[in-house]
Design a protein around this motif. Structure first.
Motif, PDB file in Angstrom:
ATOM      1  N   TRP A  89       0.833  -1.214   0.000  1.00  0.00           N
ATOM      2  CA  TRP A  89       0.000   0.000   0.000  1.00  0.00           C
ATOM      3  C   TRP A  89       0.857   1.249   0.000  1.00  0.00           C
ATOM      4  O   TRP A  89       0.576   2.203  -0.722  1.00  0.00           O
ATOM      5  CB  TRP A  89      -0.920   0.016   1.238  1.00  0.00           C
ATOM      6  N   THR A  90       1.893   1.247   0.847  1.00  0.00           N
ATOM      7  CA  THR A  90       2.716   2.467   0.917  1.00  0.00           C
ATOM      8  C   THR A  90       3.473   2.668  -0.407  1.00  0.00           C
ATOM      9  O   THR A  90       3.622   3.793  -0.869  1.00  0.00           O
ATOM     10  CB  THR A  90       3.693   2.436   2.115  1.00  0.00           C
ATOM     11  N   GLN A 142     -14.651   1.579   3.889  1.00  0.00           N
ATOM     12  CA  GLN A 142     -15.721   1.277   4.855  1.00  0.00           C
ATOM     13  C   GLN A 142     -15.200   0.459   6.040  1.00  0.00           C
ATOM     14  O   GLN A 142     -15.935   0.199   6.993  1.00  0.00           O
ATOM     15  CB  GLN A 142     -16.857   0.480   4.177  1.00  0.00           C
ATOM     16  N   LEU A 143     -13.944  -0.001   5.945  1.00  0.00           N
ATOM     17  CA  LEU A 143     -13.399  -0.872   6.999  1.00  0.00           C
ATOM     18  C   LEU A 143     -12.648  -0.065   8.051  1.00  0.00           C
ATOM     19  O   LEU A 143     -12.083   0.986   7.754  1.00  0.00           O
ATOM     20  CB  LEU A 143     -12.394  -1.867   6.411  1.00  0.00           C
ATOM     21  N   THR A 144     -12.612  -0.588   9.266  1.00  0.00           N
ATOM     22  CA  THR A 144     -11.625  -0.077  10.215  1.00  0.00           C
ATOM     23  C   THR A 144     -10.285  -0.715   9.860  1.00  0.00           C
ATOM     24  O   THR A 144     -10.228  -1.724   9.153  1.00  0.00           O
ATOM     25  CB  THR A 144     -11.965  -0.455  11.673  1.00  0.00           C
ATOM     26  N   PHE A 145      -9.225  -0.139  10.375  1.00  0.00           N
ATOM     27  CA  PHE A 145      -7.897  -0.713  10.128  1.00  0.00           C
ATOM     28  C   PHE A 145      -7.828  -2.103  10.757  1.00  0.00           C
ATOM     29  O   PHE A 145      -7.265  -3.041  10.192  1.00  0.00           O
ATOM     30  CB  PHE A 145      -6.843   0.216  10.728  1.00  0.00           C
ATOM     31  N   ARG A 146      -8.463  -2.227  11.918  1.00  0.00           N
ATOM     32  CA  ARG A 146      -8.490  -3.523  12.620  1.00  0.00           C
ATOM     33  C   ARG A 146      -9.172  -4.591  11.758  1.00  0.00           C
ATOM     34  O   ARG A 146      -8.679  -5.706  11.629  1.00  0.00           O
ATOM     35  CB  ARG A 146      -9.215  -3.368  13.963  1.00  0.00           C
ATOM     36  N   GLN A 147     -10.309  -4.213  11.161  1.00  0.00           N
ATOM     37  CA  GLN A 147     -11.019  -5.183  10.308  1.00  0.00           C
ATOM     38  C   GLN A 147     -10.134  -5.624   9.151  1.00  0.00           C
ATOM     39  O   GLN A 147     -10.109  -6.796   8.789  1.00  0.00           O
ATOM     40  CB  GLN A 147     -12.302  -4.555   9.743  1.00  0.00           C
ATOM     41  N   GLY A 151     -10.794   4.524  10.650  1.00  0.00           N
ATOM     42  CA  GLY A 151     -10.922   4.106   9.253  1.00  0.00           C
ATOM     43  C   GLY A 151      -9.609   3.641   8.638  1.00  0.00           C
ATOM     44  O   GLY A 151      -8.534   4.172   8.955  1.00  0.00           O
ATOM     45  N   PHE A 152      -9.711   2.676   7.742  1.00  0.00           N
ATOM     46  CA  PHE A 152      -8.558   2.111   7.036  1.00  0.00           C
ATOM     47  C   PHE A 152      -7.773   3.199   6.299  1.00  0.00           C
ATOM     48  O   PHE A 152      -6.546   3.254   6.367  1.00  0.00           O
ATOM     49  CB  PHE A 152      -9.068   1.047   6.050  1.00  0.00           C
ATOM     50  N   THR A 153      -8.502   4.106   5.616  1.00  0.00           N
ATOM     51  CA  THR A 153      -7.830   5.057   4.720  1.00  0.00           C
ATOM     52  C   THR A 153      -6.806   5.919   5.463  1.00  0.00           C
ATOM     53  O   THR A 153      -5.645   6.005   5.044  1.00  0.00           O
ATOM     54  CB  THR A 153      -8.882   5.960   4.030  1.00  0.00           C
ATOM     55  N   ASP A 154      -7.228   6.556   6.552  1.00  0.00           N
ATOM     56  CA  ASP A 154      -6.278   7.427   7.264  1.00  0.00           C
ATOM     57  C   ASP A 154      -5.108   6.641   7.856  1.00  0.00           C
ATOM     58  O   ASP A 154      -3.988   7.137   7.914  1.00  0.00           O
ATOM     59  CB  ASP A 154      -7.001   8.219   8.364  1.00  0.00           C
ATOM     60  N   VAL A 209      -3.730   3.911   6.601  1.00  0.00           N
ATOM     61  CA  VAL A 209      -2.784   3.568   5.535  1.00  0.00           C
ATOM     62  C   VAL A 209      -1.940   4.801   5.190  1.00  0.00           C
ATOM     63  O   VAL A 209      -0.716   4.705   5.034  1.00  0.00           O
ATOM     64  CB  VAL A 209      -3.524   3.068   4.269  1.00  0.00           C
ATOM     65  N   LEU A 210      -2.614   5.951   5.109  1.00  0.00           N
ATOM     66  CA  LEU A 210      -1.871   7.173   4.785  1.00  0.00           C
ATOM     67  C   LEU A 210      -0.838   7.476   5.872  1.00  0.00           C
ATOM     68  O   LEU A 210       0.309   7.831   5.586  1.00  0.00           O
ATOM     69  CB  LEU A 210      -2.838   8.353   4.627  1.00  0.00           C
ATOM     70  N   GLN A 211      -1.237   7.289   7.138  1.00  0.00           N
ATOM     71  CA  GLN A 211      -0.299   7.523   8.239  1.00  0.00           C
ATOM     72  C   GLN A 211       0.892   6.584   8.142  1.00  0.00           C
ATOM     73  O   GLN A 211       2.033   6.984   8.359  1.00  0.00           O
ATOM     74  CB  GLN A 211      -0.999   7.316   9.586  1.00  0.00           C
ATOM     75  N   THR A 212       0.608   5.319   7.845  1.00  0.00           N
ATOM     76  CA  THR A 212       1.703   4.346   7.742  1.00  0.00           C
ATOM     77  C   THR A 212       2.684   4.776   6.653  1.00  0.00           C
ATOM     78  O   THR A 212       3.903   4.675   6.808  1.00  0.00           O
ATOM     79  CB  THR A 212       1.153   2.943   7.440  1.00  0.00           C
TER      80      THR A 212
END
Ligand code: FAD
Length: 523
Positions: free
Chosen positions: A143-144, A163-168, A197-200, A202-205
């Motif tokens: 992803w990164t 629509q997913l949490t990062f955990r999900q 949320g997954f999106t933020d 992933v961006l943070q990672t």
């Protein structure tokens, strides 16, 4: 020439004001606080010695040396070109992780790079012999890479999982059991961050995968002060909370300012450079579309808490395992101990910071300030007493900011689905009212986000023309992709004109026996 009123004197409001002024328009900035900068906030302690400057960053503290943050360096270049030399904004290396940094878990101290930790806390065998960081980046690397290659294109793919949490995502796609997710969240992030949320995430990672970082010599508030100097005192009002916005029949806008010197001013256009919570707090304003109002009400801000503690010596640089920058992750209330990157190796006093986010930050809100200092010292002593240091005898004073209690909340951290539902909606102007701020950008939680949003908003306000970013001659609506050019240099302090920051960090680090390495996933 337009007359533009800008509500909010954070980096987004100041940047918008500078850009509009540069384009020949008349700007007025209204800031509710007595200080400018919003979530850029360098706190200075009373110095003990004449030469000394003891401070910590209660807000933003570090900038990744990446093309996505180039607008910060460009802005500093612009300010330096337009201010006297004494106002100069200089960048120095920021050490994200030092080779001697530790993890304190269940009362025991581990090396940050120790691969036996996973087994010792009882994780399943397939997760043994890996650090939390290796686990996280093992899953997130594709992803990164995708985002680093082309942010807009990569985001399209990321948003399929919005629509997913990062955990999900970690549980359902990476097939991590919950205890593994909890372990990685504990070491790399803050409690409940992975339920966002997954999106933020992933961006943070992606941002935290950057190996090289900088900070501002003397504190990030120098950027703010320098911007205020270029704008001039006549167009910046402090202690000036905007309490009402009225649309007038001739399409102009009237701003009513409360505070110690109430006033009213009429403008052709207005920019609200405010976090959603502050927009909501404006008592009288036009009502906008249902989705816009929902976005203002619902956009989630992740709580953050920072305490700076001023000590007589930089004792953490003199233990058997000295830390020159970086941070220690703990499972204590304080969560992270952040070591300063400024003044490394000096004989001055020094400041440590304790830093927590999300649930870990909220927990501090139930405790009065006097007790917060006591608890923080207690936790610090739990860690440092194992290294032979009595922190109580070193302590001078403390200062803390619980960001949910400030107007700005914390930092935008979208819940699942919020990127899809609210991101574009929030950016849309409403008549002659425009919006700016980190929550509107692709870089939530970053100074660069505030700048990027302000640049786009000003372009839109001026009719969609493509404007060069401040400090650059490139006619583009996005931040320049080119990093400062690398050149060899021996100095340990670098102005942005040196354009060699990355190389410099490696050299400086080597000179100080530092080993920078990316870790953590909250700024
Ligand atoms: C603890 C913490 C750590 C961070 N760490 C980093 C980091 O290391 N690196 C990084 O790049 N970024 C970091 N950030 C994020 C960065 O600081 C923000 O993204 C950025 O500063 C936001 O700027 P802004 O202008 O959008 O909003 P703000 O800075 O919040 O500005 C909004 C301004 O509006 C004012 N205001 C509110 N209501 C009114 C009103 N009614 N009238 C007039 N004025 C009003 C507020 O007082 C404030 O000054 C951090 C943030 C925090 C809180």
């Amino acid at each position: 020439m337009l007359q533009v009123g800008i509500v909010g004197g954070g980096i987004a409001g100041l940047y918008a004001a500078l850009l509009l002024k540069q384009q020949g328009h008349e700007v007025t900035v209204f800031e509710s606080n007595s200080r400018l900068g919003g979530r850029i906030y360098t706190h200075h302690f009373r110095p003990l010695g004449q030469e000394e400057s003891a401070f910590f960053e209660a807000g933003a503290m570090r900038i990744p040396l990446s093309p996505l943050h180039a607008c910060v360096f460009e802005m500093a270049r612009y300010l330096n070109d337009n201010n006297p030399a004494r106002e100069k904004v200089e960048f120095i290396p920021y050490v994200l992780q030092h080779v001697n940094n530790k993890i304190l878990l269940q009362g025991k101290i581990w090396d940050a790079a120790d691969k036996t930790l996973a087994a010792s806390v009882g994780l399943p065998e397939r997760f043994h012999n890996k650090t939390a960081r290796e686990m996280l980046f093992g899953v997130m690397q594709p992803w990164t890479d995708l985002l680093n290659k082309d942010l807009d294109h990569g985001l399209t793919s990321v948003l399929r999982y919005d629509q997913l949490t990062f955990r999900q995502y970690l549980r359902d796609f990476a097939e991590w059991p919950d205890e593994v997710i909890d372990f990685v969240e504990l070491v790399m992030s803050q409690t409940s961050q992975y339920d966002q949320g997954f999106t933020d995430l992933v961006l943070q990672t992606m941002h935290f995968a950057n190996p090289d970082w900088v900070t501002v010599k003397g504190g990030l508030t120098r950027i703010v002060e320098s911007a205020a100097k270029v704008l001039g005192p006549a167009c910046v009002f402090r202690n000036a909370p905007v309490t009402e916005i009225h649309e007038l029949p001739d399409n102009k806008l009237k701003l009513v300012v409360g505070g110690i010197a109430p006033l009213e001013r009429t403008f052709d256009k207005v920019i609200l450079a405010l976090p959603p919570v502050a927009i909501q707090n404006i008592q009288v304003r036009p009502k906008w579309s249902f989705v816009k109002e929902r976005a203002i009400q619902a956009i989630h801000e992740g709580p953050l808490y920072k305490m700076g503690l001023h000590f007589r010596t930089r004792f953490w640089e003199h233990t058997d395992s000295p830390c020159f920058g970086g941070q220690t992750q703990t499972d204590l209330r304080i969560r992270w101990i952040v070591y300063p990157s400024n003044d490394l190796g000096s004989s001055n006093t020094g400041c440590l910071m304790v830093y927590s986010g999300m649930t870990d930050a909220l927990r501090w809100s139930w405790t009065p300030q006097s007790q917060r200092v006591r608890l923080a010292l207690e936790d610090l002593n739990t860690f440092f007493s194992q290294q032979g240091v009595d922190v109580y005898s070193q302590f001078i004073e403390a200062f803390d900011v619980h960001w949910p209690s400030e107007v700005g909340g914390g930092n935008t951290m979208y819940l699942p689905g919020q990127y899809t539902r609210f991101h574009d909606v929030m950016k849309q102007p409403e008549g002659n009212i425009y919006f700016a701020g980190e929550h509107i950008s692709r870089h939530h939680t970053w100074v660069a986000g505030g700048i990027e949003s302000a640049h786009q908003t000003v372009e839109e306000l001026l009719g969609g023309s493509s404007l060069p970013v401040l400090g650059s001659t490139v006619a583009t609506s996005t931040v320049p992709k080119d990093l400062p050019r690398r050149v060899e240099s021996q100095s340990s302090h670098y102005s942005i004109q040196d354009t060699a920051l990355a190389a410099v960090i490696m050299q400086t680090s080597a000179a100080l026996a530092l080993k920078p390495m990316a870790i953590g996933i909250m700024d």
